[in-house]
Design a protein around this motif. Structure first.
Motif, short mmCIF file in Angstrom:
data_model
loop_
_atom_site.label_atom_id
_atom_site.label_comp_id
_atom_site.label_asym_id
_atom_site.label_seq_id
_atom_site.Cartn_x
_atom_site.Cartn_y
_atom_site.Cartn_z
N VAL A 213 0.85 -1.18 0.00
CA VAL A 213 0.00 0.00 0.00
C VAL A 213 0.89 1.23 0.00
CG1 VAL A 213 -1.66 1.31 1.35
CG2 VAL A 213 -1.88 -1.16 1.20
N ALA A 214 0.50 2.22 -0.81
CA ALA A 214 1.32 3.42 -0.92
C ALA A 214 1.42 4.12 0.42
CB ALA A 214 0.70 4.37 -1.93
N LYS A 215 2.59 4.65 0.70
CA LYS A 215 2.82 5.37 1.94
C LYS A 215 3.00 6.85 1.65
CE LYS A 215 5.02 1.43 4.22
NZ LYS A 215 6.25 0.93 4.86
N SER A 216 2.44 7.67 2.50
CA SER A 216 2.56 9.11 2.34
C SER A 216 4.02 9.51 2.35
CB SER A 216 1.81 9.83 3.46
OG SER A 216 1.97 11.21 3.36
N GLY A 217 4.40 10.37 1.40
CA GLY A 217 5.77 10.86 1.36
C GLY A 217 6.67 10.12 0.39
N GLN A 218 6.18 9.04 -0.23
CA GLN A 218 7.00 8.35 -1.21
C GLN A 218 7.30 9.29 -2.36
OE1 GLN A 218 4.71 4.75 -2.04
NE2 GLN A 218 6.47 3.58 -1.35
N ARG A 219 8.47 9.08 -2.98
CA ARG A 219 8.88 9.90 -4.10
C ARG A 219 8.80 9.12 -5.40
NH1 ARG A 219 9.95 15.46 -3.02
NH2 ARG A 219 10.14 15.57 -0.78
N LEU A 220 8.61 9.83 -6.48
CA LEU A 220 8.53 9.23 -7.79
C LEU A 220 9.53 9.89 -8.72
CD1 LEU A 220 7.06 7.65 -10.12
CD2 LEU A 220 5.70 9.70 -10.40
N THR A 221 10.26 9.11 -9.46
CA THR A 221 11.09 9.64 -10.52
C THR A 221 10.47 9.23 -11.84
OG1 THR A 221 13.08 9.46 -9.17
CG2 THR A 221 13.39 9.68 -11.52
N ALA A 222 9.94 10.17 -12.57
CA ALA A 222 9.35 9.90 -13.88
C ALA A 222 10.34 10.35 -14.94
CB ALA A 222 8.03 10.64 -14.04
N THR A 223 10.49 9.57 -15.98
CA THR A 223 11.48 9.89 -17.00
C THR A 223 10.87 9.89 -18.40
OG1 THR A 223 12.09 7.56 -17.21
CG2 THR A 223 13.34 8.88 -15.63
N LEU A 224 11.58 10.49 -19.31
CA LEU A 224 11.22 10.48 -20.72
C LEU A 224 12.03 9.38 -21.37
CD1 LEU A 224 9.41 12.31 -22.55
CD2 LEU A 224 11.51 13.44 -23.27
N GLY A 225 11.36 8.38 -21.93
CA GLY A 225 12.04 7.20 -22.45
C GLY A 225 12.71 7.43 -23.80
N THR A 226 13.51 6.48 -24.18
CA THR A 226 14.26 6.51 -25.44
C THR A 226 13.53 5.69 -26.50
OG1 THR A 226 15.51 4.53 -24.89
CG2 THR A 226 16.39 6.65 -24.10
N ALA A 227 14.09 5.69 -27.72
CA ALA A 227 13.54 4.86 -28.79
C ALA A 227 13.61 3.39 -28.41
CB ALA A 227 14.28 5.13 -30.09
N LYS A 228 14.67 2.99 -27.73
CA LYS A 228 14.80 1.60 -27.30
C LYS A 228 13.72 1.26 -26.29
CE LYS A 228 18.06 -1.76 -25.39
NZ LYS A 228 19.45 -1.99 -24.89
N ASP A 229 13.45 2.18 -25.35
CA ASP A 229 12.38 1.96 -24.37
C ASP A 229 11.02 1.81 -25.05
OD1 ASP A 229 14.12 2.20 -22.16
OD2 ASP A 229 13.92 4.39 -22.20
N SER A 230 10.89 2.42 -26.23
CA SER A 230 9.61 2.45 -26.94
C SER A 230 9.31 1.16 -27.70
CB SER A 230 9.58 3.64 -27.91
OG SER A 230 9.83 4.86 -27.23
N GLN A 231 10.25 0.26 -27.73
CA GLN A 231 10.04 -1.00 -28.41
C GLN A 231 9.24 -1.95 -27.52
OE1 GLN A 231 13.95 -2.44 -29.40
NE2 GLN A 231 14.42 -0.71 -30.74
N GLY A 232 8.48 -2.85 -28.14
CA GLY A 232 7.77 -3.85 -27.38
C GLY A 232 8.60 -5.11 -27.26
N PRO A 233 8.10 -6.08 -26.52
CA PRO A 233 6.84 -6.07 -25.79
C PRO A 233 6.97 -5.36 -24.45
CG PRO A 233 7.92 -8.18 -25.50
CD PRO A 233 8.77 -7.39 -26.47
N ALA A 234 5.82 -5.15 -23.79
CA ALA A 234 5.83 -4.53 -22.47
C ALA A 234 6.49 -5.45 -21.46
CB ALA A 234 4.40 -4.24 -22.04
N PRO A 235 7.19 -4.90 -20.48
CA PRO A 235 7.78 -5.74 -19.43
C PRO A 235 6.72 -6.61 -18.78
CG PRO A 235 8.61 -3.50 -19.27
CD PRO A 235 7.50 -3.47 -20.29
N ALA A 236 7.02 -7.87 -18.60
CA ALA A 236 6.03 -8.81 -18.07
C ALA A 236 5.67 -8.47 -16.63
CB ALA A 236 6.58 -10.23 -18.14
N VAL A 237 4.41 -8.72 -16.28
CA VAL A 237 3.96 -8.59 -14.90
C VAL A 237 4.33 -9.89 -14.18
CG1 VAL A 237 1.98 -8.33 -13.37
CG2 VAL A 237 2.08 -7.05 -15.53
N GLU A 238 5.05 -9.76 -13.08
CA GLU A 238 5.53 -10.93 -12.36
C GLU A 238 4.38 -11.86 -11.98
OE1 GLU A 238 8.14 -12.05 -8.34
OE2 GLU A 238 7.75 -9.95 -8.87
#
Length: 593
Positions: free
Chosen positions: A42-67
């Motif tokens: 469960v999310a905890k108050s005060g957690q930080r997030l780093t959001a990034t702008l992806g590259t062309a390589k990041d834009s390739q599929g497939p999506a990372p699998a859900v464990e």
């Protein structure tokens, strides 16, 4: 989402937007959330997030699998109400954005891994290339992307979809494309220059070939990659555009297609055989089907899910939270607690809005600020799980956010302080009106709490319960006869460029500046900030200007919102989307298909 749009920058700045999102920001538009146990903490108050702008390589599929994900089975989604819009150019709400990713794709989109979002190319090979000082943006489409009938998606389809945002009937969707492409202050001015595809071709969008789309803006724009992720950036095929009918059954580009939609009853999705996972870094196709049902009381649905009755183990809600009646018990029961899916609601804030054109005296608005019983209001709506008390206009999730509290007040309110400001007011007020959506008993209870609080200062608060559609039409359009309403809103992406510039300038129309706020000093500063091309400097200036705006008390900050939803014990992959603020349907699977 609140109608807020970034203004233009004087010089280019792809690095500006990228650099901003690479900074850490507070819980809100990105705190991790999910069910307890194996499905994230469960999310905890005060957690930080780093959001990034992806590259062309990041834009390739497939999506990372859900464990732990498995394929097969039917995921059941029980929501109290059907979707107001499925037409991608009309969608303008976080949960609708998130769920529509099942059947729709955009030029760019947020890839989420371990609760952290990264903006990547979706239909496009990357997040876009700019030239001409940021006035020109070029996108290349990927190979192998297709519609549900197998026909390739082309640049013309993207262009036509965006041209539709100018047409009549699309006023309530995002208006960035019309404004940016025509260099207009608001949509009203934009459609005077171009009124949609029925009136010819929009020259500002070029399609030199089937894989290339070029946007030419009159002024530099640095936030195009983020606008390209909104549903209004989805392609539409002219031969499949059924007008109003497209709002109930759009043609699919995502991993699922709409098999059947009975309005206000059910929506059934089946696998799209022409979706190719190797082209898609965002979505999965784990379940065979998704079956949505509408109209059942959420209390009954939550009881079935938490108690594992009937189809409850395979069911969740993407729109509704755990009803207050069930929350305390669920927290005490370990098995039920494991079915709660909690997290910060993106960059959402909840505020008491004041129609400044009706409540014109700042002293009266200050009195309202002190009268508002935040603690009691939060309690009747569901308690502390709804979020932390707010003191600022923007969310801590917005990059560059700074905490301030211009008019400190206890959560219970301060009646005596309110009376002091009412005594100073040049305009004497004895009656105010409060409008609200009458779709839940707790909202009725909140209205009564406000009536009692305002009465203590000698103000009669007249309440006006409205149906959802009527609320949108009457409160946010024109000279509606309401002084106050409670609204939960969000910036359209987690930077400050989409808040003040186009919600608080006095020249904006009522759809953008719904509270009709006007301050010449703020107008002038917004126009100066619009010429700043360096992102950090621009962000700092906008955050600083917030305090000038809030001195006028145009709204009363209430909550930095959080959500607690629920999922059946067989449903895996359930987590709160860090941008859209509800369970991300595209990651769902059945543990026992």
């Amino acid at each position: 989402m609140v109608r807020i749009r970034p203004r233009t920058a004087a010089v280019p700045a792809l690095v500006t937007a990228a650099a901003l999102l690479m900074c850490s920001c507070s819980a809100g538009a990105g705190a991790e959330g999910g069910a307890t146990g194996k499905d994230k903490a469960v999310a905890k108050s005060g957690q930080r997030l780093t959001a990034t702008l992806g590259t062309a390589k990041d834009s390739q599929g497939p999506a990372p699998a859900v464990e732990g994900a498995r394929t097969g089975g039917t995921v059941r989604i029980a929501n109290a109400n059907d979707y107001s819009h499925l037409d991608p150019q009309k969608i303008y709400a976080g949960e609708s954005y998130s769920t529509s990713l099942l059947w729709g794709r955009q030029l760019t989109q947020y890839q989420v891994v371990d609760g952290k979002p990264k903006l990547v190319g979706d239909l496009a090979t990357d997040t876009g290339q700019f030239s001409d000082g940021g006035r020109t943006w070029t996108y290349k489409l990927k190979d192998g992307i297709a519609w549900e009938d197998g026909e390739p998606i082309t640049s013309e389809h993207v262009k036509y979809g965006i041209e539709r945002t100018f047409a009549p009937g699309f006023e309530l969707g995002p208006t960035y494309w019309p404004e940016w492409l025509t260099g207009s202050e608001d949509r009203t001015a934009a459609v005077e220059k171009y009124a949609g595809p029925e009136h010819g071709d929009l020259g500002a969008i070029e399609t030199p070939d089937a894989k290339t789309i070029v946007f030419r803006f009159p002024q530099p724009q640095s936030d195009v990659p983020y606008m390209a992720a909104q549903s209004s950036s989805s392609p539409v095929r002219k031969d499949k555009d059924t007008g109003t009918g497209y709002d109930t059954r759009p043609f699919a580009t995502g991993p699922y297609r709409i098999a059947e939609h009975k309005q206000n009853q059910s929506l059934t999705l089946e696998r799209n055989p022409h979706w190719k996972p190797e082209t898609d870094p965002i979505r999965h196709q784990y379940a065979d089907r998704f079956e949505f049902t509408f109209g059942k009381k959420i209390l009954n649905t939550a009881q079935e899910v938490l108690n594992g009755r009937g189809t409850g183990p395979d069911t969740l809600s993407t729109k509704s939270e755990v009803p207050p009646e069930l929350y305390a018990e669920a927290r005490r029961d370990a098995k039920k607690k494991d079915l709660l899916v909690a997290g910060s609601q993106g960059a959402y804030t909840s505020d008491l809005y004041i129609k400044n054109s009706r409540v014109t005296d700042p002293e009266v608005r200050k009195a309202i600020h002190y009268l508002f019983p935040r603690e009691q209001a939060r309690q009747v709506l569901g308690g502390p799980r709804l979020g932390d008390f707010a003191t600022t206009l923007s969310s801590p999730a917005v990059v560059g956010w700074k905490k301030y509290d211009l008019y400190p007040v206890a959560p219970a309110g301060d009646i005596e302080k309110a009376k002091e400001h009412l005594a100073r007011a040049k305009t004497k007020v004895d009656t105010l009106t409060y409008a609200y959506e009458s779709d839940a008993p707790e909202k009725d209870r909140l209205a009564q709490v406000l009536v009692e609080a305002f009465a203590k200062a000698g103000i009669k608060l007249v309440t006006k319960p409205l149906e959802k559609a009527a609320f949108t039409n009457e409160v946010f359009r024109g000279p509606a006869p309401y002084d106050l309403w409670l609204s939960t809103n969000s910036v359209d992406w987690p930077t400050p460029s989409t808040l003040l510039p186009d919600s608080y300038h006095s020249k904006l129309d009522a759809l953008a500046n719904s509270i009709r706020y006007g301050n010449p000093e703020v107008d002038k500063e917004l126009e100066r900030i619009a010429t700043i091309g360096e992102a950090r400097q621009k962000a700092d200036a906008l955050i600083a200007l917030e305090q000038t705006v809030m001195k006028d008390v145009p709204v009363v900050p209430f909550l930095y919102t959080s959500v607690t939803q629920f999922r059946g014990k067989n449903v895996g992959g359930a987590a709160i989307h860090p941008i859209y603020g509800s369970i991300a349907a595209a990651d769902l699977y059945l543990k026992k298909p």
